[in-house]
Motif scaffolding. Structure first.
Motif, PDB file in Angstrom:
ATOM      1  N   UNK A   8       0.827  -1.201   0.000  1.00 30.25           N
ATOM      2  CA  UNK A   8       0.000   0.000   0.000  1.00 30.25           C
ATOM      3  C   UNK A   8       0.865   1.255   0.000  1.00 30.25           C
ATOM      4  N   UNK A   9       2.003   1.209   0.671  1.00 30.87           N
ATOM      5  CA  UNK A   9       2.920   2.353   0.634  1.00 30.87           C
ATOM      6  C   UNK A   9       3.415   2.610  -0.788  1.00 30.87           C
ATOM      7  N   UNK A  10       3.633   1.531  -1.552  1.00 29.73           N
ATOM      8  CA  UNK A  10       4.077   1.676  -2.941  1.00 29.73           C
ATOM      9  C   UNK A  10       3.038   2.424  -3.772  1.00 29.73           C
ATOM     10  N   UNK A  11       1.740   2.150  -3.525  1.00 31.05           N
ATOM     11  CA  UNK A  11       0.692   2.830  -4.281  1.00 31.05           C
ATOM     12  C   UNK A  11       0.832   4.342  -4.133  1.00 31.05           C
ATOM     13  N   UNK A  12       1.024   4.783  -2.888  1.00 27.68           N
ATOM     14  CA  UNK A  12       1.132   6.210  -2.616  1.00 27.68           C
ATOM     15  C   UNK A  12       2.383   6.797  -3.255  1.00 27.68           C
ATOM     16  N   UNK A  13       3.473   6.056  -3.191  1.00 30.69           N
ATOM     17  CA  UNK A  13       4.731   6.529  -3.771  1.00 30.69           C
ATOM     18  C   UNK A  13       4.596   6.685  -5.282  1.00 30.69           C
TER      19      UNK A  13
ATOM     20  N   UNK B 230       1.664   4.464   7.417  1.00 29.83           N
ATOM     21  CA  UNK B 230       2.403   5.644   7.848  1.00 29.83           C
ATOM     22  C   UNK B 230       2.603   6.624   6.693  1.00 29.83           C
ATOM     23  N   UNK B 231       2.822   6.095   5.488  1.00 31.49           N
ATOM     24  CA  UNK B 231       3.005   6.967   4.329  1.00 31.49           C
ATOM     25  C   UNK B 231       1.766   7.818   4.061  1.00 31.49           C
ATOM     26  N   UNK B 232       0.599   7.236   4.240  1.00 32.10           N
ATOM     27  CA  UNK B 232      -0.641   7.983   4.044  1.00 32.10           C
ATOM     28  C   UNK B 232      -0.715   9.139   5.035  1.00 32.10           C
ATOM     29  N   UNK B 233      -0.482   8.848   6.301  1.00 34.98           N
ATOM     30  CA  UNK B 233      -0.580   9.878   7.335  1.00 34.98           C
ATOM     31  C   UNK B 233       0.494  10.951   7.172  1.00 34.98           C
ATOM     32  N   UNK B 234       1.657  10.555   6.687  1.00 40.48           N
ATOM     33  CA  UNK B 234       2.780  11.485   6.608  1.00 40.48           C
ATOM     34  C   UNK B 234       2.786  12.291   5.319  1.00 40.48           C
ATOM     35  N   UNK B 235       2.484  11.626   4.183  1.00 44.61           N
ATOM     36  CA  UNK B 235       2.739  12.254   2.888  1.00 44.61           C
ATOM     37  C   UNK B 235       1.494  12.603   2.073  1.00 44.61           C
TER      38      UNK B 235
ATOM     39  N   UNK C 245      -5.805  11.486   9.646  1.00 41.30           N
ATOM     40  CA  UNK C 245      -4.912  12.358   8.878  1.00 41.30           C
ATOM     41  C   UNK C 245      -4.838  13.745   9.511  1.00 41.30           C
ATOM     42  N   UNK C 246      -5.964  14.285   9.959  1.00 45.48           N
ATOM     43  CA  UNK C 246      -5.982  15.604  10.588  1.00 45.48           C
ATOM     44  C   UNK C 246      -5.189  15.610  11.890  1.00 45.48           C
ATOM     45  N   UNK C 247      -5.355  14.567  12.690  1.00 46.29           N
ATOM     46  CA  UNK C 247      -4.698  14.520  13.997  1.00 46.29           C
ATOM     47  C   UNK C 247      -3.218  14.182  13.900  1.00 46.29           C
ATOM     48  N   UNK C 248      -2.767  13.677  12.740  1.00 46.24           N
ATOM     49  CA  UNK C 248      -1.350  13.327  12.604  1.00 46.24           C
ATOM     50  C   UNK C 248      -0.467  14.566  12.702  1.00 46.24           C
ATOM     51  N   UNK C 249      -0.935  15.682  12.144  1.00 50.23           N
ATOM     52  CA  UNK C 249      -0.226  16.967  12.241  1.00 50.23           C
ATOM     53  C   UNK C 249      -1.271  18.060  12.453  1.00 50.23           C
ATOM     54  N   UNK C 250      -1.872  18.091  13.625  1.00 55.47           N
ATOM     55  CA  UNK C 250      -3.017  18.996  13.831  1.00 55.47           C
ATOM     56  C   UNK C 250      -2.702  20.470  13.630  1.00 55.47           C
ATOM     57  N   UNK C 251      -1.504  20.896  13.997  1.00 56.15           N
ATOM     58  CA  UNK C 251      -1.186  22.321  13.911  1.00 56.15           C
ATOM     59  C   UNK C 251      -1.210  22.849  12.478  1.00 56.15           C
ATOM     60  N   UNK C 252      -0.865  21.974  11.535  1.00 52.47           N
ATOM     61  CA  UNK C 252      -0.804  22.417  10.133  1.00 52.47           C
ATOM     62  C   UNK C 252      -1.942  21.873   9.278  1.00 52.47           C
TER      63      UNK C 252
ATOM     64  N   UNK D 143      -3.068  -7.899  11.987  1.00 49.94           N
ATOM     65  CA  UNK D 143      -3.838  -6.704  12.292  1.00 49.94           C
ATOM     66  C   UNK D 143      -2.905  -5.578  12.708  1.00 49.94           C
ATOM     67  N   UNK D 144      -3.151  -4.392  12.172  1.00 50.72           N
ATOM     68  CA  UNK D 144      -2.420  -3.198  12.606  1.00 50.72           C
ATOM     69  C   UNK D 144      -0.914  -3.414  12.609  1.00 50.72           C
ATOM     70  N   UNK D 145      -0.410  -4.031  11.528  1.00 47.36           N
ATOM     71  CA  UNK D 145       1.030  -4.263  11.337  1.00 47.36           C
ATOM     72  C   UNK D 145       1.618  -5.244  12.344  1.00 47.36           C
ATOM     73  N   UNK D 146       0.779  -5.999  13.016  1.00 47.99           N
ATOM     74  CA  UNK D 146       1.262  -7.002  13.969  1.00 47.99           C
ATOM     75  C   UNK D 146       0.661  -8.358  13.636  1.00 47.99           C
ATOM     76  N   UNK D 147       1.374  -9.407  14.056  1.00 48.72           N
ATOM     77  CA  UNK D 147       0.940 -10.781  13.784  1.00 48.72           C
ATOM     78  C   UNK D 147       0.504 -11.434  15.084  1.00 48.72           C
ATOM     79  N   UNK D 148      -0.683 -12.049  15.050  1.00 48.58           N
ATOM     80  CA  UNK D 148      -1.226 -12.694  16.241  1.00 48.58           C
ATOM     81  C   UNK D 148      -1.648 -14.121  15.913  1.00 48.58           C
TER      82      UNK D 148
END
Length: 664
Positions: free
Chosen positions: A196-201, A233-238, A268-275, A539-544
């Motif tokens: 999924x990160x590749x899609x965004x890139x 993380x790429x979605x939230x950051x970039x 997405x809004x809360x990842x960098x709320x100030x901006x 789930x959520x980048x973890x294996x159970x």
């Protein structure tokens, strides 16, 4: 054997053998006279071409083309040798502090940028040292691969370097390399080799360099997997506000419910709320808010978002509209009909086959909390299928193994089918090497793996195989070791490996082991003691690993629970970069607070999940720490109805397309 053709005249047949620049004749029958020979000469003069492999090819032209190809190959070979030896280099290019020797004439022929440097009157024309600087696009690895391509005509692309090469090729304007990278990436999309990160890139790069076709492909895959992409993380950051707004307006944004879209916006809004908070009003209004419950609206639109007047106004209107119980009429519907319009795409649970009379295909409608038939969904070319596996890979469904019924006779099969949503049909693909039911199926890097299962003799097998999506062939994978084989296998892809768990033959515990696809070797991980079959969950980048035990209920029930869930986290530990995988049980939450049901619910953090037919489902029910969980799951009990022997997977489709009312 030499090429030839026949010329027949009267009683003579002439076989003409063209060899290089000479023509040899063989006669059969009566020897031709002077007149016949004259006619033959005229024929040859008119037909200067000769037949080669059924096509007319000019001998002279063929020789020219052959010489041209040989010269080009020889020239490329000699240039490559000169470059590797560093001979006659008249320019040195530095990229990321790495220095490369080259020849200006080769660089000018390769790149429009270099051509402008050396031939456009710029200062670089007289320089022997050039430094290329661009913190974003240029890398030494990408430039080195392109430089090798310039001299050898070999563009060595891989998933590890294709983005760097594409960025560098775009910066230097090397069209041939750009086209090759796009073809490579498109193929990777089709084979499911991208994250999924590749899609965004890819979408970002394609937008920066106006690669419209590539951007359309990347945006489509982001929209088709928006729920998963929005958690990266790429979605939230970039992700930019502009691009996020464009995605929110897409009709093909595939989500299980609109609440998933609102969660993505809020995260997405809360990842960098100030901006970012000043974008809240514009983004929130692009969400189909009328399709979200009052409870979810109240949970997600917190004080920070409601501090923005436009958001608070919309929120108040929505709560009032819901309180008036007027879902399809009222002032808000008239003012903002877009809030109440469902998107075209639906990402939902799809169930196929099984021991049911309700139809081959049905999907779970989360609004009605029930399975709905899909009459227009095509069935398979036989009577029935059960105990098979479905897996969705880049918009296509693959059906693997199972028990098939033909002519009222049932048996375990090797069958392998693919469903194309656009064509709305199933296609039979090459069968597996081994017949399997209850098989563990997983996709990783362009391969679909089929591991273990029961064969046509009811025996649990150790063998494993994988289907290459590029070549369309099955190939054998190393078998599961004897001491780790078991029953009811479950598999997931994690950290570029295939993890498999299965129950012991004596049903005393769960084995956990991993397959390294590169070395084709299995590694034993930890095992746990349990009397019930377990399932692997990512789930959520973890294996159970979710297992079950019998325990006294904390909800006041007199009889013990047989399926009290235990959540075991798979921990990765780096031991001299060899990596080991160990199981640590989650002690932070008392699982006996989760009520027993046939759905086998389990809890991670504050969220309760459900296991249905080997699939992990989000119940959307949160609980507080220390709270005795007494919420009724009866509304979810419909999930297990009509699913005996069926296979369930998440799939994106247009539910309206398959309704009975749409039938002509």
């Amino acid at each position: 054997m030499p090429s030839f053709f026949y010329v027949q005249h009267c009683s003579s047949t002439v076989t003409v053998y063209p060899i290089f620049n000479h023509v040899f004749f063989c006669y059969s029958g009566t020897i031709p006279n002077i007149k016949q020979i004259s006619l033959l000469r005229q024929f040859l003069k008119m037909n200067v071409d000769r037949i080669l492999d059924g096509k007319m090819v000019s001998t002279t032209q063929e020789l020219r083309e052959s010489a041209k190809k040989k010269q080009m190959f020889a020239l490329a070979t000699e240039l490559d040798i000169l470059h590797r030896e560093g001979a006659l280099c008249d320019v040195f290019v530095t990229v990321d502090d790495k220095r490369f020797g080259a020849h200006k004439i080769i660089l000018a022929a390769l790149s429009d940028v270099f051509r402008a440097m050396f031939m456009g009157g710029l200062k670089e024309a007289s320089q022997s040292e050039i430094t290329l600087q661009d913190d974003v696009d240029l890398s030494a690895e990408g430039f080195e691969i392109l430089l090798e391509f310039a001299y050898s005509a070999n563009l060595n692309l891989s998933m590890d370097n294709v983005f760097e090469v594409l960025a560098c090729a775009c910066h230097l304007s090397i069209k041939v390399a750009i086209d090759s990278c796009i073809i490579f990436i498109n193929q990777a999309f089709q084979n499911g080799e991208l994250s999924f990160d590749d899609y965004l890139k890819i979408a970002s790069m394609a937008g920066n360099y106006a690669l419209d076709d590539l951007k359309k492909v990347a945006d489509h895959h982001i929209a088709s997997n928006f729920g998963e992409v929005s958690q990266t993380e790429d979605f939230l950051e970039h992700m930019t506000a502009h691009n996020l707004g464009l995605f929110l307006m897409r009709e093909d944004l595939a989500v299980s419910g609109e609440v998933q879209v609102l969660k993505a916006v809020v995260s997405w809004l809360h990842h960098k709320p100030s901006s970012r908070l000043h974008h809240a009003a514009a983004l929130v209004k692009k969400v189909r808010l009328g399709l979200i419950s009052a409870q979810d609206l109240d949970d997600l639109m917190d004080s920070k978002i409601l501090s923005i007047p436009q958001c608070k106004s919309v929120f108040d209107q929505l709560i009032k509209h819901i309180a008036l119980n007027s879902p399809v009429c009222g002032q808000l519907v008239n003012k903002h009909p877009e809030f109440f319009t469902a998107r075209v795409s639906t990402k939902s649970l799809l169930a196929l086959g099984g021991q049911t009379t309700t139809g081959f295909a049905r999907f779970f409608n989360q609004d009605k909390q029930e399975w709905l038939q899909m009459p227009r969904f095509p069935g398979l070319p036989f009577d029935g299928v059960s105990y098979h596996r479905l897996i969705s890979v880049i918009g296509k469904l693959f059906l693997v193994g199972g028990v098939f019924t033909e002519y009222r006779k049932s048996c375990t099969q090797k069958y392998f089918y693919v469903y194309d949503l656009v064509a709305n049909k199933w296609t039979r693909l090459p069968p597996m090497k081994v017949a399997r039911r209850h098989v563990a199926v997983v996709h990783l890097n362009g391969y679909i793996y089929a591991i273990g299962g029961q064969d046509d003799k009811d025996a649990w097998v150790q063998s494993a195989e994988r289907y290459d999506l590029r070549r369309g062939e099955w190939e054998t994978v190393a078998p599961i070791p004897v001491d780790m084989s078991g029953i009811h296998p479950s598999a997931v892809a994690y950290h570029e490996r295939i993890f498999v768990t299965s129950q012991n033959e004596d049903q005393s515990g769960q084995h956990l082991y991993s397959l390294d696809p590169i070395t084709n070797t299995w590694k034993s991980c930890d095992s746990v003691t349990t009397g019930k079959p377990g399932q692997l969950v990512y789930l959520d980048s973890s294996l159970y690993l979710v297992t079950y035990k019998t325990e006294t209920s904390k909800l006041g029930r007199k009889e013990p629970w047989d399926y009290c869930p235990i959540v075991n986290e798979i921990i990765t530990r780096d031991e001299s970069q060899g990596f080991s995988y160990v199981i640590d049980q989650l002690h932070t939450h008392n699982q006996s607070h989760v009520p027993e049901s046939e759905l086998r619910p389990f809890r991670i953090g504050k969220r309760v999940y459900l296991m249905v037919n080997g699939k992990c489902l989000d119940s959307r029910i949160d609980v507080k720490d220390g709270q005795v969980y007494d919420v009724n799951l009866n509304s979810w009990s419909k999930l297990i109805k009509q699913t005996e022997g069926a296979s369930i997977t998440l799939f994106t489709f247009d539910a309206h397309r398959f309704k009975k009312s749409d039938m002509s």
